[in-house]
Scaffold this active site. Structure first.
Site, short mmCIF file in Angstrom:
data_model
loop_
_atom_site.label_atom_id
_atom_site.label_comp_id
_atom_site.label_asym_id
_atom_site.label_seq_id
_atom_site.Cartn_x
_atom_site.Cartn_y
_atom_site.Cartn_z
N SER A 1 0.82 -1.21 0.00
CA SER A 1 0.00 0.00 0.00
C SER A 1 0.85 1.26 0.00
O SER A 1 1.60 1.52 -0.93
CB SER A 1 -0.95 -0.05 1.20
N ASP B 1 -2.74 6.13 -3.52
CA ASP B 1 -1.59 5.52 -2.84
C ASP B 1 -1.05 4.40 -3.72
O ASP B 1 -1.49 4.21 -4.86
CB ASP B 1 -1.97 5.02 -1.45
N ASP C 1 -1.24 1.19 -3.99
CA ASP C 1 -2.08 0.15 -4.60
C ASP C 1 -3.43 0.70 -5.06
O ASP C 1 -4.30 -0.05 -5.47
CB ASP C 1 -2.26 -1.03 -3.66
#
Length: 443
Positions: A95, A237, A239
């Protein structure tokens, strides 16, 4: 070392805290616990992604599940295809963490994040297989199937199909893809809807994901929005499951504000189920007060978008999210989706005839919030109960224009002390007093 799921999957230093062997074991556990015949896997742009995804695929194959490789793709694209095909979804990503970390998120068939019970079953499976884990060896490469481009196209067509054609015509938008999973598709999605798009953070190298870009580092986006005369900027972000926005003045519009804007708009259009929005305990007090003024009910959950989604599904509600930028439009997605959220928010701005700056100001007033992390020797899950007297005194001092939240971190030996108040000075004073109380009691 045992593998345990945190707030959002498993995460750690690639090849060390999260190794190739770990990825393979998690893949095998997913196959065993979730029991589907097929899985779709993807990863973000980290250089460790190929190895760890191949290992997870090997574990799935060992468990009798056919693994299909999507390549570099956003987490919500995996969830979308998991839902479309009713198969397991596996996303290898850390992430918003730095490039050297990696992790894994699992979606059950249907595109939904694991329930507490499913996570517990997987942890038990992982614990029982720890002694005979596969060696940390290089896995066999995943077969690159021709489904890659066409399946990503299904996802992007879904995004553009949630609003009218040319919904963003006449808007100039800057998008920062964090040099992450959505780098190749973020700009084209908005351009397909008619926006004049300026892109940044769309040149991943394997090591520049989230590096001074994206939702956790929006400074470059803020400058570019003002320099280019854009109507708005949006930052994903690594992902691409969260969104932070920037208005034309360069001011940040956070997740709470975005949820408030969309909640009011959905209520006016009659599509906000039960006039209710779902948020977590970290959501700003200003949001709660604004929703009351708007005649909307607020349902609160624990931190983590999977808890928000669980509440949405249980009650058949339609909108929820987190301050960090996870927004869930339940009628359109089974998980938080940064690109979908951008499309919905920008469409709201365009239809309103107002600027994002005006909508954010009207939606809510942000109360000053102070967060202090206090290290402790071990996790203390019932910390709020143990400090009930101190919390009661703090709440009395703050009155109705303040709020206190003390909780244990879900991933680290920390106690998180959060205080909101009408002024920054008051919030800081009360937070310091409570943090000192935590140190005295637990260190």
């Amino acid at each position: 070392m045992s593998i345990r799921f945190g707030t959002d999957g498993v995460r750690g230093r690639a090849y060390d805290e999260f190794s190739v062997a770990d990825a393979r074991r998690i893949g095998h556990a997913a196959a065993t616990v979730l029991g589907a015949g097929r899985a779709i896997l993807a990863h973000d742009s980290r250089e460790s992604g190929d190895d760890l995804t191949a290992a997870a695929a090997q574990g799935l194959t060992d468990g009798g599940v056919a693994a299909e490789y999507l390549g570099v793709a956003p987490t919500p694209a995996v969830a979308f295809l998991s839902a479309a095909d009713d198969v397991i979804g596996v996303m290898v990503s850390a992430s918003h963490n730095p490039w050297h970390d990696n992790g894994i998120k699992i979606f059950a068939p249907g595109g939904r994040k694991l329930t507490d019970q499913q996570q517990q079953h997987m942890e038990a499976q992982l614990a029982s297989s720890a002694s005979d884990a596969a060696p940390d060896e290089s896995p066999q490469p995943i077969a690159h199937r021709p489904l890659i481009d066409s399946r990503l196209g299904e996802y992007t067509r879904h995004l553009t199909g949630t609003v009218r054609p040319d919904a963003l015509s006449g808007m100039r938008v800057v998008i920062d893809a964090a040099n992450g999973a959505a780098s190749a598709i973020a700009g084209p999605v908005l351009a397909d809807l008619g926006a004049d798009v300026v892109t940044v953070g769309t040149s991943p190298t394997g090591r520049n994901i989230n590096d001074r870009c994206g939702s956790t580092h929006p400074e470059a986006l803020q400058r570019l929005v003002m320099e280019s005369g854009a109507d708005a900027g949006v930052a994903l972000d690594g992902d691409a499951d969260r969104l932070i926005a920037v208005d034309h003045t360069g001011a940040i519009v956070n997740g709470d504000q975005l949820i408030a804007i969309c909640a009011v708009d959905m209520q006016e259009r009659g599509v906000l189920a039960d006039s209710t929005v779902v948020v977590t305990v970290m959501t700003n007090l200003g949001f709660r007060l604004a929703m009351i003024d708007a005649g909307l009910a607020v349902h609160e959950t624990a931190v983590g978008d999977r808890h928000v989604l669980a509440a949405l599904e249980e009650h058949d509600w339609s909108l929820g999210g987190e301050q960090s930028g996870h927004l869930i439009f339940r009628r359109l997605s089974t998980t938080g989706d940064g690109l979908l959220s951008a499309v919905q928010m920008l469409d709201t701005v365009k239809r309103s005839g107002s600027t994002l700056h005006q909508l954010a100001a009207a939606a809510m007033t942000i109360f000053p919030q102070v967060l202090k992390n206090v290290p402790v020797a071990e996790k203390i899950p019932n910390v709020a109960q143990q400090l009930s007297d101190e919390i009661a005194q703090a709440e009395h001092d703050l009155g109705p224009q303040g709020r206190v939240l003390i909780r244990a971190s879900g991933t680290e030996p920390l106690i998180r002390v959060m205080v909101e108040a009408a002024t920054s000075e008051k919030a800081e004073q009360v937070a310091t007093t409570l943090a000192d109380a935590v140190q005295v009691r637990f260190q």
